[in-house]
Every structure is written in C-alpha cells, then in structure tokens.
Design a protein around this motif. Structure first.
Motif, PDB file in Angstrom:
ATOM      1  N   ASP A 133      -0.403 -11.005   9.606  1.00 17.29           N
ATOM      2  CA  ASP A 133      -1.314 -10.010  10.156  1.00 17.29           C
ATOM      3  C   ASP A 133      -2.358 -10.757  10.973  1.00 17.29           C
ATOM      4  OD1 ASP A 133      -2.882  -7.807  10.699  1.00 17.29           O
ATOM      5  OD2 ASP A 133      -3.691  -7.636   8.661  1.00 17.29           O
ATOM      6  N   LEU A 134      -2.231 -10.689  12.297  1.00 20.20           N
ATOM      7  CA  LEU A 134      -3.110 -11.428  13.194  1.00 20.20           C
ATOM      8  C   LEU A 134      -4.411 -10.652  13.415  1.00 20.20           C
ATOM      9  CD1 LEU A 134      -0.514 -12.576  15.898  1.00 20.20           C
ATOM     10  CD2 LEU A 134      -1.084 -13.640  13.698  1.00 20.20           C
ATOM     11  N   GLY A 135      -5.541 -11.334  13.227  1.00 21.53           N
ATOM     12  CA  GLY A 135      -6.819 -10.650  13.312  1.00 21.53           C
ATOM     13  C   GLY A 135      -6.972  -9.690  12.146  1.00 21.53           C
ATOM     14  N   THR A 136      -6.685 -10.178  10.954  1.00 21.95           N
ATOM     15  CA  THR A 136      -6.556  -9.304   9.784  1.00 21.95           C
ATOM     16  C   THR A 136      -7.846  -8.613   9.379  1.00 21.95           C
ATOM     17  OG1 THR A 136      -5.616  -9.229   7.550  1.00 21.95           O
ATOM     18  CG2 THR A 136      -7.002 -11.126   8.066  1.00 21.95           C
ATOM     19  N   GLY A 137      -9.015  -9.165   9.756  1.00 25.03           N
ATOM     20  CA  GLY A 137     -10.265  -8.561   9.328  1.00 25.03           C
ATOM     21  C   GLY A 137     -10.360  -8.571   7.809  1.00 25.03           C
ATOM     22  N   CYS A 138     -10.694  -7.432   7.223  1.00 26.68           N
ATOM     23  CA  CYS A 138     -10.797  -7.347   5.765  1.00 26.68           C
ATOM     24  C   CYS A 138      -9.447  -7.112   5.108  1.00 26.68           C
ATOM     25  CB  CYS A 138     -11.787  -6.264   5.359  1.00 26.68           C
ATOM     26  SG  CYS A 138     -11.201  -4.587   5.645  1.00 26.68           S
ATOM     27  N   GLY A 139      -8.380  -7.115   5.912  1.00 27.15           N
ATOM     28  CA  GLY A 139      -7.024  -7.004   5.374  1.00 27.15           C
ATOM     29  C   GLY A 139      -6.448  -5.605   5.369  1.00 27.15           C
ATOM     30  N   ALA A 140      -7.109  -4.634   5.999  1.00 27.20           N
ATOM     31  CA  ALA A 140      -6.688  -3.234   5.892  1.00 27.20           C
ATOM     32  C   ALA A 140      -5.232  -3.023   6.326  1.00 27.20           C
ATOM     33  CB  ALA A 140      -7.618  -2.342   6.713  1.00 27.20           C
ATOM     34  N   ALA A 141      -4.843  -3.571   7.480  1.00 31.12           N
ATOM     35  CA  ALA A 141      -3.484  -3.341   7.969  1.00 31.12           C
ATOM     36  C   ALA A 141      -2.448  -4.078   7.117  1.00 31.12           C
ATOM     37  CB  ALA A 141      -3.369  -3.767   9.431  1.00 31.12           C
ATOM     38  N   GLY A 142      -2.682  -5.356   6.853  1.00 33.67           N
ATOM     39  CA  GLY A 142      -1.718  -6.123   6.079  1.00 33.67           C
ATOM     40  C   GLY A 142      -1.569  -5.623   4.660  1.00 33.67           C
ATOM     41  N   LEU A 143      -2.681  -5.303   4.005  1.00 33.38           N
ATOM     42  CA  LEU A 143      -2.623  -4.771   2.654  1.00 33.38           C
ATOM     43  C   LEU A 143      -2.007  -3.375   2.637  1.00 33.38           C
ATOM     44  CD1 LEU A 143      -6.119  -6.003   1.436  1.00 33.38           C
ATOM     45  CD2 LEU A 143      -3.891  -6.849   0.650  1.00 33.38           C
ATOM     46  N   GLY A 144      -2.326  -2.571   3.639  1.00 35.63           N
ATOM     47  CA  GLY A 144      -1.711  -1.254   3.734  1.00 35.63           C
ATOM     48  C   GLY A 144      -0.208  -1.353   3.895  1.00 35.63           C
ATOM     49  N   TRP A 145       0.238  -2.332   4.699  1.00 29.70           N
ATOM     50  CA  TRP A 145       1.685  -2.534   4.869  1.00 29.70           C
ATOM     51  C   TRP A 145       2.336  -2.907   3.545  1.00 29.70           C
ATOM     52  CZ3 TRP A 145       4.660  -7.123   4.440  1.00 29.70           C
ATOM     53  CH2 TRP A 145       6.004  -6.978   4.816  1.00 29.70           C
ATOM     54  N   LEU A 146       1.703  -3.780   2.770  1.00 28.94           N
ATOM     55  CA  LEU A 146       2.263  -4.152   1.468  1.00 28.94           C
ATOM     56  C   LEU A 146       2.370  -2.939   0.551  1.00 28.94           C
ATOM     57  CD1 LEU A 146       0.565  -7.551   0.534  1.00 28.94           C
ATOM     58  CD2 LEU A 146       2.967  -7.166   1.109  1.00 28.94           C
ATOM     59  N   LEU A 147       1.362  -2.082   0.567  1.00 31.59           N
ATOM     60  CA  LEU A 147       1.390  -0.901  -0.291  1.00 31.59           C
ATOM     61  C   LEU A 147       2.431   0.113   0.164  1.00 31.59           C
ATOM     62  CD1 LEU A 147      -2.446  -0.372  -0.836  1.00 31.59           C
ATOM     63  CD2 LEU A 147      -0.795  -1.317  -2.459  1.00 31.59           C
ATOM     64  N   ALA A 148       2.677   0.160   1.474  1.00 30.93           N
ATOM     65  CA  ALA A 148       3.651   1.117   2.009  1.00 30.93           C
ATOM     66  C   ALA A 148       5.070   0.580   1.987  1.00 30.93           C
ATOM     67  CB  ALA A 148       3.264   1.498   3.442  1.00 30.93           C
ATOM     68  N   ALA A 149       5.233  -0.743   1.933  1.00 35.49           N
ATOM     69  CA  ALA A 149       6.562  -1.343   1.975  1.00 35.49           C
ATOM     70  C   ALA A 149       7.337  -1.026   0.701  1.00 35.49           C
ATOM     71  CB  ALA A 149       6.451  -2.854   2.149  1.00 35.49           C
ATOM     72  N   THR A 150       8.637  -0.839   0.841  1.00 31.42           N
ATOM     73  CA  THR A 150       9.475  -0.518  -0.319  1.00 31.42           C
ATOM     74  C   THR A 150       9.931  -1.767  -1.055  1.00 31.42           C
ATOM     75  OG1 THR A 150      11.431  -0.457   1.118  1.00 31.42           O
ATOM     76  CG2 THR A 150      10.288   1.633   0.720  1.00 31.42           C
ATOM     77  N   ASP A 151       9.909  -2.913  -0.392  1.00 28.65           N
ATOM     78  CA  ASP A 151      10.356  -4.161  -1.008  1.00 28.65           C
ATOM     79  C   ASP A 151       9.169  -4.845  -1.683  1.00 28.65           C
ATOM     80  OD1 ASP A 151      11.266  -6.755  -1.620  1.00 28.65           O
ATOM     81  OD2 ASP A 151      12.708  -6.718   0.032  1.00 28.65           O
ATOM     82  N   GLU A 152       9.205  -4.944  -2.989  1.00 29.01           N
ATOM     83  CA  GLU A 152       8.083  -5.512  -3.730  1.00 29.01           C
ATOM     84  C   GLU A 152       8.032  -7.031  -3.661  1.00 29.01           C
ATOM     85  OE1 GLU A 152       7.940  -3.966  -7.675  1.00 29.01           O
ATOM     86  OE2 GLU A 152       7.550  -1.908  -7.003  1.00 29.01           O
ATOM     87  N   THR A 153       8.978  -7.644  -2.953  1.00 24.57           N
ATOM     88  CA  THR A 153       8.918  -9.097  -2.732  1.00 24.57           C
ATOM     89  C   THR A 153       8.226  -9.429  -1.412  1.00 24.57           C
ATOM     90  OG1 THR A 153      11.054  -9.262  -1.592  1.00 24.57           O
ATOM     91  CG2 THR A 153      11.074  -9.341  -4.007  1.00 24.57           C
TER      92      THR A 153
END
Length: 257
Positions: free
Chosen positions: A45-65
């Motif tokens: 996640d480039l320019g992640t800031g506080c992590g909103a996009a990257g963390l949101g992607w992890l929560l929305a992703a179906t693969d828990e790995t």
C-alpha cells in the motif's frame, strides 16, 4: 467479542490518525473494496497513511493468508498504521515501513517483484493548481510534492511480479495523466470504474486496475453512484453500500469524494 473483533466490526471508526496530519476519506475505503475484487495475496500500500486502504483490503479479502506492507514518507503515519494494525488484530499480516517511493530501489524491502498487488491512493493535485492546505503533511497528501503519480507507478512496477495488478483511485479530470503515467511503466489499464456523487452527475473520481505487462483490453464499468435524496434525506445508495460496506461509517455527503 474481544477488542480486536470489536475494532474490526467498527472499522474504520477508531483508527488512530496523527494530530494535524491528513485525514483519510471515503476514497481510501473505496480503493480497499475495489482492490478486494482483484487477485493477489501479497500486497503493498503506497502512501499508506494511517493504513485505512491496506487494512480495509485485509478485512475485505477472503484469503486469510493475505499480507500488506504499508509504505509512507511520514514516520507519524507509519506509527499510526502500526498501532491500527495491532488494534485490529492484524499486526502479523500488516507491516508498516517509512519509505520514500521515489527511492524504493534503495530500500531494503520489499524487494523487486515481491508483490502480486499494489494499492495506491496518491496525491491528486499538481502543486501549481489549487489552494494549498496548511501543514506539510496535509500538503504532501493532497499535492504531488512528495511524489507524483509517475513516481508511484514506477514504484508499483518495481514491486509487482509479472502480470500483477496495480489498483488506484484518482480524479476523473486527470484520466489522461493517469493513463500516460501507467503506460510509461508497462501498467496496462484493464478496468475503469467511475465514481459519481449522484445519478446523472459527472464522475469525480476513477477507480483504476492495471496489470503489469498486461495485454490490450479495457473494461469501462457503469458508474458507481454514491448518494441519493437531498437535504436531510440524503443517504448512501444501496449500490454504494453493497460495493463498500465500510462507507456506512459516513452516511452523509460531507465526506463524499
């Protein structure tokens, strides 16, 4: 329900953000939802800031790995992103690093072709246009002073494995700029999703998916309309909530893209 489960249920409410720094908006949440529909489990996640996009992607992703490395120029943002990952119980799957994307090749990690997905919510504005916000952190988040889209595209191309995907959100009015920057880095646009504030209104933003060394062939999708109604009756559309349930934290138009 333990504290991390409660934090996940409330996401993105509760995310720590540095005082006086850039505040994430619905664009980061839309990007997370859009990227969740793309293949890939090793993300940056480039320019992640506080992590909103990257963390949101992890929560929305179906693969828990799935894992994310969040990169940002601002140490305070990286500290906040790490805190947020821990609060969500994602510290083992989200690593935050202080990195200048313009010098990605000089950094110890992540290495070349180490990702199959890269997310990016880059600064939208040319420094020569628009009124500049107070404070260097907010200025860098909105204007291309700490890295332009070509810089982010070059970093993505470096990090992506062959045929990996790059997902970003940008202003619709800068589509030609986006297309040129991505093409220069062998990132072939495969999907364009316009985002409009209301039905019949021009799109203000675009969600873009591009593939490294991808062949020709672009899918232009119907616009995603965010709001319906007017005045006190304004609400998020069913389509917007189905696409990105995280938007429910902001039911009014005040934070629309």
């Amino acid at each position: 329900m333990d504290t991390s489960q409660a934090a996940r249920a409330a996401f993105p409410r509760g995310l720590v953000q540095p005082e006086g720094g850039f505040r994430f908006g619905s664009d980061a949440l839309l990007l997370a939802a859009f990227a969740a529909g793309l293949p890939g489990t090793r993300a940056a996640d480039l320019g992640t800031g506080c992590g909103a996009a990257g963390l949101g992607w992890l929560l929305a992703a179906t693969d828990e790995t799935a894992t994310v490395t969040g990169l940002d120029l601002e140490p305070a943002m990286i500290q906040a992103a790490g805190h947020n990952a821990a609060a969500l119980g994602l510290a083992e799957r989200f690593a935050a690093r202080v990195v200048d994307v313009r010098r990605i090749r000089e950094d110890a990690g992540p290495g070349p072709e180490s990702c199959d997905l890269v997310l990016c919510n880059p600064p939208y504005r040319d420094p020569a246009s628009g009124r500049r916000p107070p404070g260097p952190a907010r200025d860098a988040a909105r204007f291309e002073v700490g890295g332009s889209l070509p810089d982010f595209a070059a970093a993505a191309a470096y990090l992506l494995a062959n045929k990996g995907f790059f997902a970003c959100i940008h202003l619709a009015e800068r589509l030609t700029h986006v297309a040129a920057a991505l093409a220069a880095c062998r990132l072939e646009i495969k999907r364009l999703l316009p985002v409009a504030p209301r039905a019949g209104a021009p799109a203000r933003q675009l969600l873009v998916a591009a593939r490294k060394n991808g062949g020709p062939g672009l899918r232009l999708e119907p616009p995603l309309v965010l709001y319906a109604g007017s005045g006190s009756q304004t609400r998020l559309t069913d389509a917007a909530l189905a696409f990105c349930p995280f938007l429910a934290c902001n039911p009014g138009p005040g934070d629309s893209p």
